[in-house]
Design a protein around this motif. Structure first.
Motif, PDB file in Angstrom:
ATOM      1  N   VAL A 119       0.828  -1.202   0.000  1.00 49.70           N
ATOM      2  CA  VAL A 119       0.000   0.000   0.000  1.00 49.70           C
ATOM      3  C   VAL A 119       0.868   1.261   0.000  1.00 49.70           C
ATOM      4  CG1 VAL A 119      -1.757   1.303   1.259  1.00 49.70           C
ATOM      5  CG2 VAL A 119      -1.891  -1.195   1.154  1.00 49.70           C
ATOM      6  N   ILE A 120       1.916   1.270   0.829  1.00 48.15           N
ATOM      7  CA  ILE A 120       2.810   2.432   0.922  1.00 48.15           C
ATOM      8  C   ILE A 120       3.369   2.806  -0.443  1.00 48.15           C
ATOM      9  CG2 ILE A 120       5.071   3.200   1.766  1.00 48.15           C
ATOM     10  CD1 ILE A 120       2.953   3.428   3.882  1.00 48.15           C
ATOM     11  N   LEU A 121       3.701   1.802  -1.244  1.00 53.64           N
ATOM     12  CA  LEU A 121       4.294   2.059  -2.562  1.00 53.64           C
ATOM     13  C   LEU A 121       3.351   2.837  -3.477  1.00 53.64           C
ATOM     14  CD1 LEU A 121       6.025  -1.387  -3.158  1.00 53.64           C
ATOM     15  CD2 LEU A 121       7.172   0.816  -2.834  1.00 53.64           C
ATOM     16  N   PHE A 122       2.062   2.616  -3.340  1.00 48.03           N
ATOM     17  CA  PHE A 122       1.111   3.328  -4.190  1.00 48.03           C
ATOM     18  C   PHE A 122       0.981   4.806  -3.815  1.00 48.03           C
ATOM     19  CE2 PHE A 122      -0.338  -0.967  -5.314  1.00 48.03           C
ATOM     20  CZ  PHE A 122      -0.443  -0.811  -6.696  1.00 48.03           C
ATOM     21  N   GLY A 123       1.496   5.170  -2.656  1.00 47.23           N
ATOM     22  CA  GLY A 123       1.497   6.580  -2.260  1.00 47.23           C
ATOM     23  C   GLY A 123       2.837   7.251  -2.469  1.00 47.23           C
ATOM     24  N   GLN A 160       4.134  11.241  -1.338  1.00 43.83           N
ATOM     25  CA  GLN A 160       5.211  11.557  -0.398  1.00 43.83           C
ATOM     26  C   GLN A 160       6.321  12.340  -1.078  1.00 43.83           C
ATOM     27  OE1 GLN A 160       6.948   8.248   1.726  1.00 43.83           O
ATOM     28  NE2 GLN A 160       8.627   9.469   2.513  1.00 43.83           N
ATOM     29  N   SER A 161       6.686  11.938  -2.279  1.00 47.91           N
ATOM     30  CA  SER A 161       7.788  12.575  -2.989  1.00 47.91           C
ATOM     31  C   SER A 161       7.495  14.043  -3.289  1.00 47.91           C
ATOM     32  CB  SER A 161       8.068  11.805  -4.291  1.00 47.91           C
ATOM     33  OG  SER A 161       9.190  12.328  -4.952  1.00 47.91           O
ATOM     34  N   VAL A 162       6.318  14.319  -3.830  1.00 49.60           N
ATOM     35  CA  VAL A 162       5.955  15.697  -4.185  1.00 49.60           C
ATOM     36  C   VAL A 162       5.767  16.548  -2.928  1.00 49.60           C
ATOM     37  CG1 VAL A 162       4.232  17.158  -5.306  1.00 49.60           C
ATOM     38  CG2 VAL A 162       4.948  15.023  -6.387  1.00 49.60           C
ATOM     39  N   ALA A 163       5.093  16.004  -1.918  1.00 47.14           N
ATOM     40  CA  ALA A 163       4.861  16.758  -0.684  1.00 47.14           C
ATOM     41  C   ALA A 163       6.174  17.126  -0.009  1.00 47.14           C
ATOM     42  CB  ALA A 163       3.980  15.947   0.271  1.00 47.14           C
ATOM     43  N   PHE A 168      -4.193  14.020   9.924  1.00 43.58           N
ATOM     44  CA  PHE A 168      -5.133  13.084   9.309  1.00 43.58           C
ATOM     45  C   PHE A 168      -4.609  11.649   9.373  1.00 43.58           C
ATOM     46  CE2 PHE A 168      -7.220  16.811   7.565  1.00 43.58           C
ATOM     47  CZ  PHE A 168      -8.541  16.415   7.575  1.00 43.58           C
ATOM     48  N   ASN A 169      -3.279  11.491   9.401  1.00 41.60           N
ATOM     49  CA  ASN A 169      -2.709  10.151   9.560  1.00 41.60           C
ATOM     50  C   ASN A 169      -3.167   9.529  10.875  1.00 41.60           C
ATOM     51  OD1 ASN A 169      -1.123   7.858   9.171  1.00 41.60           O
ATOM     52  ND2 ASN A 169       0.723   8.828   9.946  1.00 41.60           N
ATOM     53  N   ILE A 170      -3.159  10.335  11.931  1.00 51.65           N
ATOM     54  CA  ILE A 170      -3.603   9.841  13.236  1.00 51.65           C
ATOM     55  C   ILE A 170      -5.078   9.444  13.197  1.00 51.65           C
ATOM     56  CG2 ILE A 170      -3.983  10.468  15.651  1.00 51.65           C
ATOM     57  CD1 ILE A 170      -1.594  12.366  15.408  1.00 51.65           C
ATOM     58  N   VAL A 171      -5.888  10.331  12.617  1.00 56.25           N
ATOM     59  CA  VAL A 171      -7.328  10.060  12.515  1.00 56.25           C
ATOM     60  C   VAL A 171      -7.570   8.792  11.698  1.00 56.25           C
ATOM     61  CG1 VAL A 171      -9.526  10.909  11.623  1.00 56.25           C
ATOM     62  CG2 VAL A 171      -7.939  12.493  12.751  1.00 56.25           C
ATOM     63  N   PHE A 172      -6.878   8.698  10.558  1.00 57.58           N
ATOM     64  CA  PHE A 172      -7.043   7.526   9.692  1.00 57.58           C
ATOM     65  C   PHE A 172      -6.563   6.247  10.376  1.00 57.58           C
ATOM     66  CE2 PHE A 172      -6.570  10.503   5.791  1.00 57.58           C
ATOM     67  CZ  PHE A 172      -7.915  10.828   5.868  1.00 57.58           C
ATOM     68  N   ILE A 176      -0.533   7.030   3.592  1.00 57.77           N
ATOM     69  CA  ILE A 176      -0.588   7.641   2.263  1.00 57.77           C
ATOM     70  C   ILE A 176      -1.761   8.620   2.143  1.00 57.77           C
ATOM     71  CG2 ILE A 176       0.542   5.653   1.220  1.00 57.77           C
ATOM     72  CD1 ILE A 176      -2.127   4.900  -0.079  1.00 57.77           C
ATOM     73  N   GLY A 177      -2.794   8.426   2.949  1.00 61.82           N
ATOM     74  CA  GLY A 177      -3.895   9.386   2.959  1.00 61.82           C
ATOM     75  C   GLY A 177      -3.432  10.739   3.473  1.00 61.82           C
ATOM     76  N   GLY A 178      -2.662  10.720   4.545  1.00 60.91           N
ATOM     77  CA  GLY A 178      -2.111  11.962   5.078  1.00 60.91           C
ATOM     78  C   GLY A 178      -1.146  12.621   4.111  1.00 60.91           C
ATOM     79  N   GLN A 179      -0.314  11.809   3.456  1.00 62.44           N
ATOM     80  CA  GLN A 179       0.647  12.354   2.490  1.00 62.44           C
ATOM     81  C   GLN A 179      -0.054  12.994   1.298  1.00 62.44           C
ATOM     82  OE1 GLN A 179       2.865   8.788   1.799  1.00 62.44           O
ATOM     83  NE2 GLN A 179       4.266   9.130   3.517  1.00 62.44           N
ATOM     84  N   PHE A 180      -1.151  12.404   0.865  1.00 59.50           N
ATOM     85  CA  PHE A 180      -1.909  12.965  -0.253  1.00 59.50           C
ATOM     86  C   PHE A 180      -2.438  14.359   0.091  1.00 59.50           C
ATOM     87  CE2 PHE A 180      -6.109  13.682  -2.210  1.00 59.50           C
ATOM     88  CZ  PHE A 180      -5.741  13.702  -3.557  1.00 59.50           C
ATOM     89  N   LEU A 181      -2.994  14.506   1.285  1.00 58.15           N
ATOM     90  CA  LEU A 181      -3.531  15.801   1.691  1.00 58.15           C
ATOM     91  C   LEU A 181      -2.427  16.840   1.844  1.00 58.15           C
ATOM     92  CD1 LEU A 181      -6.209  14.605   4.274  1.00 58.15           C
ATOM     93  CD2 LEU A 181      -6.592  15.446   1.949  1.00 58.15           C
ATOM     94  N   SER A 182      -1.261  16.413   2.332  1.00 55.20           N
ATOM     95  CA  SER A 182      -0.116  17.315   2.439  1.00 55.20           C
ATOM     96  C   SER A 182       0.314  17.811   1.066  1.00 55.20           C
ATOM     97  CB  SER A 182       1.043  16.599   3.139  1.00 55.20           C
ATOM     98  OG  SER A 182       2.162  17.450   3.276  1.00 55.20           O
ATOM     99  N   MET A 183       0.361  16.907   0.099  1.00 55.96           N
ATOM    100  CA  MET A 183       0.737  17.264  -1.273  1.00 55.96           C
ATOM    101  C   MET A 183      -0.259  18.264  -1.865  1.00 55.96           C
ATOM    102  SD  MET A 183       0.895  14.836  -4.674  1.00 55.96           S
ATOM    103  CE  MET A 183      -0.912  14.735  -4.698  1.00 55.96           C
ATOM    104  N   VAL A 184      -1.547  18.007  -1.676  1.00 57.05           N
ATOM    105  CA  VAL A 184      -2.578  18.889  -2.217  1.00 57.05           C
ATOM    106  C   VAL A 184      -2.439  20.297  -1.644  1.00 57.05           C
ATOM    107  CG1 VAL A 184      -5.059  19.364  -2.235  1.00 57.05           C
ATOM    108  CG2 VAL A 184      -4.228  17.060  -2.731  1.00 57.05           C
ATOM    109  N   TRP A 185      -2.186  20.391  -0.352  1.00 58.18           N
ATOM    110  CA  TRP A 185      -2.026  21.700   0.291  1.00 58.18           C
ATOM    111  C   TRP A 185      -0.895  22.496  -0.367  1.00 58.18           C
ATOM    112  CZ3 TRP A 185      -4.544  24.565   3.958  1.00 58.18           C
ATOM    113  CH2 TRP A 185      -3.858  25.660   4.473  1.00 58.18           C
ATOM    114  N   GLN A 186       0.240  21.846  -0.591  1.00 61.13           N
ATOM    115  CA  GLN A 186       1.387  22.547  -1.167  1.00 61.13           C
ATOM    116  C   GLN A 186       1.130  22.929  -2.624  1.00 61.13           C
ATOM    117  OE1 GLN A 186       3.630  23.970   0.206  1.00 61.13           O
ATOM    118  NE2 GLN A 186       4.581  22.884   1.889  1.00 61.13           N
TER     119      GLN A 186
END
Length: 449
Positions: free
Chosen positions: A142-146, A150-153, A179-183, A203-213
């Motif tokens: 699963v981590i690999l699909f995110g 992670q890289s962009v964020a 959000f990682n904690i919540v998830f 990866i859910g938390g990383q996605f939201l971090s990337m979107v913010w940036q």
């Protein structure tokens, strides 16, 4: 935009360092939660426990390799970005940002594809036992699909600080980790998804971090905006980004290799329990090292900008201030690990065997920890001023040059305690070597520390 950037050349160093480093430190602390919170939830889950912790430790070198590529692009690109702004070369800064984002996307995609193709052989090489392999596969697949998230964020967090907005970087990481904690709670505790739940949370938390940036750099608040035409790769910019980011890359690759060697030795002399304990110690010490990394990330644009502006007096002042703060941070960690080891170990897992071994291990592991913060700050100076080869050597000194040989020499003699003892010895030697090079550097430039 220039008025904002000129503050790096005119405002007091302590004020600038506080403004840039405090958000970065908070952000890195929050970012460390990605690793730590997963392990706390995993270690305290009755169906995962020590085997789940061992699986997280086994997969850690793989995530470090991804982090290495993200930091190579982020640190390398943002350093060139800062130097360009210091020289008033705004157009170059725009291309360093655009090319950096493209490289981060490419790295994430390649990592995702290759990692999933070779996932089982990779985990076997990393020392996954038959008992641990299913847990490790569930998590890493699963981590690999995110990887792209992670890289962009991570890359854009570095550019955000260099753009003069460290607060934005901090918020980005707080969103991701929060959000990682919540998830984690939802996916592991409530839904019972086990290792895959921990990975989905990450990866859910990383996605939201990337979107913010991305929203920041595509919008009007950024001093230097991300423009599609600047994302087309150009050889000169790619070369500068990658060569400047090599020290950060090598540091993480060295960490990955180090984890592989240590895990192999731990399997040989202590089995899965020993790997679980090492995973706990790594998570705990990483929390402190992340704070120093945040300090360094706040320090880097100040040193880089003033290097470009030829204000060596301010470079020296910034380095001295950073060294003191780095030492205070790592000494605080040392006191925590030496005097409250039961609290630290039990936070992750309360199985008697894990706690008993963990108390002894963490005290030996962190004997020289006060030196770590200072050494990291000193080594980062050479990267900030563009001395890539020397920075690379110093970043490799602890892990590759000293620690790995010491582990291989001492473990056959003293077993597990040889592995634990190798860590402080390597940290002391790396501190001495870095001090010698730094002293020589300032003497040559007639700016004695």
């Amino acid at each position: 935009m220039n008025i904002k950037k000129n503050r790096l050349e005119t405002e007091s160093i302590p004020k600038l360092l506080a403004e840039f480093s405090i958000p970065a430190i908070i952000g890195m602390l929050v970012n460390a939660i990605y690793n730590i919170v997963d392990r706390i939830f995993i270690g305290n889950d009755p169906e995962l426990g020590s085997l789940g912790l061992a699986a997280a430790s086994i997969t850690y070198p793989v995530t470090l390799v991804l982090l290495a590529f993200a930091l190579m692009v982020g640190v390398g690109g943002s350093t060139r970005f800062s130097i360009s702004l210091g020289r008033k070369e705004t157009e170059k800064a725009k291309f360093f940002l655009g090319n950096g984002v493209t490289l981060a996307i490419v790295a994430g995609l390649l990592f995702m594809i290759l990692g999933n193709i070779f996932i089982e052989p990779i985990l076997r090489i990393l020392g996954a036992s038959n008992a641990v392999l299913p847990y490790a596969t569930d998590y890493l697949s699963v981590i690999l699909f995110g990887a792209v998230f992670q890289s962009v964020a991570m890359a854009l967090n570095n550019f955000s600080r260099a753009d003069g907005n460290p607060r934005n970087s901090m918020i980005s990481m707080m969103i991701g980790a929060g959000f990682n904690i919540v998830f984690d709670y939802i996916f592991i505790v409530q839904l019972g998804w086990g290792m895959k739940g921990a990975a989905y949370a990450t990866i859910g938390g990383q996605f939201l971090s990337m979107v913010w940036q991305l929203v920041y750099f595509l919008g009007p608040k950024a001093n230097i905006q991300l423009v599609v035409k600047n994302m087309k790769l150009k050889a000169a910019y790619v070369k500068d980004i990658l060569t400047t980011g090599v020290p950060a890359f090598l540091l993480q690759i060295a960490n990955s290799v180090l984890n592989i060697v240590i895990n192999a030795s731990l399997v040989a002399y202590g089995g899965d329990i020993a790997i679980s304990v090492a995973g706990i110690i790594t998570s705990a010490t990483t929390l402190i090292i992340m704070m120093v990394s945040g300090l360094v990330q706040g320090l880097q644009p100040i040193i880089s900008y003033n290097t470009g502006a030829e204000r060596i007096d301010r470079v020296k002042e910034a380095l001295k201030t950073g060294s003191i703060i780095g030492g205070i941070i790592s000494t605080t960690g040392f006191l925590l690990f030496q005097f409250f080891p039961v609290f630290v170990i039990s936070l992750f897992n309360q199985e008697p065997e894990v706690v008993s071994l963990g108390i002894k291990a963490i005290r030996i592991w962190t004997i020289a920890f006060p030196l770590v913060g200072i050494q990291i700050v000193w080594a980062s100076y050479f990267q900030a001023v563009g001395k890539v080869q020397l920075a690379s050597f110093l970043n490799l000194a602890r892990q590759i040059i000293f620690l790995i040989p010491l582990v291989l020499i001492l473990s056959p003699i003293f077993g597990l305690y040889g592995i634990y003892s190798a860590v402080p010895i390597a940290e002391f030697l790396a501190f001495i070597v870095t001090f010698i090079f730094l002293k020589s550097q300032f003497k040559r430039s007639q700016h004695v520390l």
